[in-house]
Design a protein around this motif. Structure first.
Motif, PDB file in Angstrom:
ATOM      1  N   GLU A   5       0.865  -1.083  -0.123  1.00  0.00           N
ATOM      2  CA  GLU A   5      -0.029   0.118  -0.017  1.00  0.00           C
ATOM      3  C   GLU A   5       0.891   1.390   0.007  1.00  0.00           C
ATOM      4  OE1 GLU A   5      -2.457  -0.363   3.440  1.00  0.00           O
ATOM      5  OE2 GLU A   5      -3.646  -2.097   2.663  1.00  0.00           O
ATOM      6  N   ARG A   6       1.855   1.136   0.804  1.00  0.00           N
ATOM      7  CA  ARG A   6       3.015   2.342   0.848  1.00  0.00           C
ATOM      8  C   ARG A   6       3.523   2.690  -0.641  1.00  0.00           C
ATOM      9  NH1 ARG A   6       3.769   7.116   1.350  1.00  0.00           N
ATOM     10  NH2 ARG A   6       5.773   7.691   2.156  1.00  0.00           N
ATOM     11  N   GLN A   9       1.204   4.376  -2.868  1.00  0.00           N
ATOM     12  CA  GLN A   9       1.244   5.566  -2.573  1.00  0.00           C
ATOM     13  C   GLN A   9       2.376   6.414  -3.178  1.00  0.00           C
ATOM     14  OE1 GLN A   9       0.941   5.960   1.720  1.00  0.00           O
ATOM     15  NE2 GLN A   9      -1.203   5.735   1.865  1.00  0.00           N
ATOM     16  N   LEU A  10       3.540   5.667  -3.009  1.00  0.00           N
ATOM     17  CA  LEU A  10       4.800   6.184  -3.915  1.00  0.00           C
ATOM     18  C   LEU A  10       4.623   6.090  -5.544  1.00  0.00           C
ATOM     19  CD1 LEU A  10       7.152   5.164  -1.322  1.00  0.00           C
ATOM     20  CD2 LEU A  10       6.359   7.396  -1.590  1.00  0.00           C
ATOM     21  N   GLU A 121      11.471   4.971   3.666  1.00  0.00           N
ATOM     22  CA  GLU A 121      10.096   5.334   3.380  1.00  0.00           C
ATOM     23  C   GLU A 121       9.187   4.174   3.670  1.00  0.00           C
ATOM     24  OE1 GLU A 121       8.250   7.883   1.816  1.00  0.00           O
ATOM     25  OE2 GLU A 121       9.699   9.254   1.857  1.00  0.00           O
TER      26      GLU A 121
END
Length: 153
Positions: A5-6, A9-10, A121
């Motif tokens: 998911e992260r 987002q990136l 990140e």
């Protein structure tokens, strides 16, 4: 939050490299340490995305992109090792970044930073200790290769 998911987002995703035929394992677990084999910059179609020496055939920015892609390919190995259960990952313990570069290229650490920053990140304060090395050659003339050790449950 799940790692994938992260990444989304990136604007990134974990590549699905084709199976390899080389004589090595992609990962090995010893207790709570998970060792990942060196990951090259393989694109979705299975080809090497960055070939050549950084500082000669490739720019510093291309070297950074290669390091990020190598890191993403390593996450494919990690996902396989943990059977997709990201909750098992406690942190990225160690990162070794090999940069195929011209002997006069002295900014190897900046190439490695691209992968380190992506690790931070994704994993936050549990980012890795790191070593970065400039190399005269890497397999198939690839620009970068990244080796990782994760702390897992």
């Amino acid at each position: 939050m799940q790692i994938e998911e992260r990444l989304a987002q990136l604007g990134l995703s974990i590549p699905q490299p084709k199976s390899h035929t080389s004589a090595y394992r992609r990962w090995y677990q010893a207790g709570s340490l998970l060792f990942l084999a060196g990951a090259p910059p393989v694109s979705e179609d299975g080809s090497f995305a960055f070939v050549g020496k950084v500082g000669r055939e490739l720019s510093k920015e291309e070297g950074k992109a290669s390091a990020r892609l190598s890191f993403l390919n390593a996450l494919f190995y990690l996902k396989d090792a943990i059977s997709g259960d990201w909750g098992r990952v406690l942190g990225c313990a160690k990162m070794v970044v090999y940069v195929h570069c011209d002997p006069s290229f002295s900014e190897v650490h900046e190439i490695a930073d691209a992968a380190s920053l992506l690790a931070l990140e994704l994993f936050g304060d549990s980012g890795p200790v790191r070593t970065s090395l400039g190399c005269a050659t890497l397999p198939a003339n690839i620009a970068t290769e990244i080796e990782l050790v994760f702390h897992v449950t």
